[in-house]
Design a protein around this motif. Structure first.
Motif, mmCIF file in Angstrom:
data_model
loop_
_atom_site.group_PDB
_atom_site.id
_atom_site.type_symbol
_atom_site.label_atom_id
_atom_site.label_comp_id
_atom_site.label_asym_id
_atom_site.label_seq_id
_atom_site.Cartn_x
_atom_site.Cartn_y
_atom_site.Cartn_z
ATOM 1 N N PRO A 152 0.850 -1.195 0.000
ATOM 2 C CA PRO A 152 0.000 0.000 0.000
ATOM 3 C C PRO A 152 0.884 1.242 0.000
ATOM 4 O O PRO A 152 1.883 1.299 0.715
ATOM 5 N N ILE A 153 0.528 2.201 -0.827
ATOM 6 C CA ILE A 153 1.333 3.411 -0.933
ATOM 7 C C ILE A 153 0.790 4.420 0.068
ATOM 8 O O ILE A 153 -0.204 5.089 -0.171
ATOM 9 N N THR A 154 1.458 4.476 1.216
ATOM 10 C CA THR A 154 1.040 5.411 2.250
ATOM 11 C C THR A 154 1.914 6.649 2.259
ATOM 12 O O THR A 154 1.543 7.654 2.844
ATOM 13 N N ASP A 155 3.061 6.571 1.634
ATOM 14 C CA ASP A 155 3.966 7.711 1.570
ATOM 15 C C ASP A 155 4.599 7.744 0.186
ATOM 16 O O ASP A 155 5.761 7.390 0.012
ATOM 17 N N GLN A 197 6.178 12.268 0.109
ATOM 18 C CA GLN A 197 5.145 13.224 0.486
ATOM 19 C C GLN A 197 5.277 13.623 1.957
ATOM 20 O O GLN A 197 5.041 14.766 2.320
ATOM 21 N N SER A 198 5.699 12.694 2.811
ATOM 22 C CA SER A 198 5.838 12.998 4.231
ATOM 23 C C SER A 198 6.889 14.090 4.477
ATOM 24 O O SER A 198 6.772 14.859 5.430
#
Length: 163
Positions: free
Chosen positions: A22-25, A72-73
Motif C-alpha cells: 500500500p502506498i502510504t507515503d 510526500q511525508s
C-alpha cells in the motif's frame, strides 16, 4: 546474477515473491525550486561593534530543487498546523461585524475562518502569529471557531460567543 530461494531454487523475474505494498507515503517529483525561510535574530552575532550585527528579517534557503524526488511525508513536515493562542474579543453581537484578532502560531497558512460554520470576511494575515477577520452574523451562544489551514483545520471549541 541469479536470485534463489532458501532451498536453492532459482527465482524467475516474473515469479519474484512480492506483492504490491500500500502506498502510504508516495514519492513525488518537485516541479519547481522551492525555498524555505527562517527568521534571523538580529544581533545574534553581535560582538560590540554596531556595524557587526547579524542580518535582520528572514533568510531564504533552497529546500527542494526542481526534479528532486521526495516522499510526500517530507513535504507534509514542512507545514505545521495552526495553533490558536487567543481570540480577542471573544464576544460580539449576533448581527456580526466584530473585527476579531486571533493570535497563535503558524497562522500564515490560514485561508478561511469559520464561526459556527459561516465564513468570516475581510481575513487578513498580519503575520505568522496574528490574523484579523470580521465575524459573520450568528445565533446567540458560544460557537466554535475553525481555522481552515493548509496543514489541516484547527478548532477552538466555543471560541466566540454571540450575544
Amino acid at each position: 546474477m541469479g536470485l534463489y530461494t532458501a532451498a536453492g531454487t532459482r527465482i524467475a523475474k516474473a515469479a519474484f515473491p512480492a506483492s504490491a505494498a500500500p502506498i502510504t507515503d508516495p514519492e513525488v517529483v518537485v516541479t519547481a525550486d522551492v525555498y524555505g525561510t527562517r527568521h534571523s535574530d538580529e544581533g545574534s552575532y553581535y560582538t560590540g561593534d554596531t556595524n557587526d550585527r547579524a542580518p535582520e528579517g528572514d533568510i531564504k534557503t533552497l529546500a527542494f530543487r526542481a526534479g528532486q524526488v521526495v516522499r510526500q511525508s517530507q513535504i507534509d513536515r514542512m507545514y505545521s498546523p495552526a495553533v490558536i493562542a487567543s481570540i480577542s474579543p471573544a464576544t460580539g453581537p449576533v448581527a456580526g461585524g466584530t473585527v476579531v484578532t486571533i493570535t497563535g502560531k503558524y497562522l500564515d497558512g490560514v485561508s478561511d475562518v469559520k464561526f459556527n460554520g459561516a465564513s468570516g470576511t475581510a481575513l487578513k494575515i498580519v503575520s505568522p502569529t496574528k490574523l484579523t477577520v470580521t465575524a459573520p452574523a450568528g445565533t446567540a451562544g458560544a460557537r466554535d471557531v475553525v481555522l481552515v489551514d493548509d496543514a489541516g483545520n484547527v478548532t477552538k471549541t466555543g471560541g466566540f460567543t454571540y450575544s
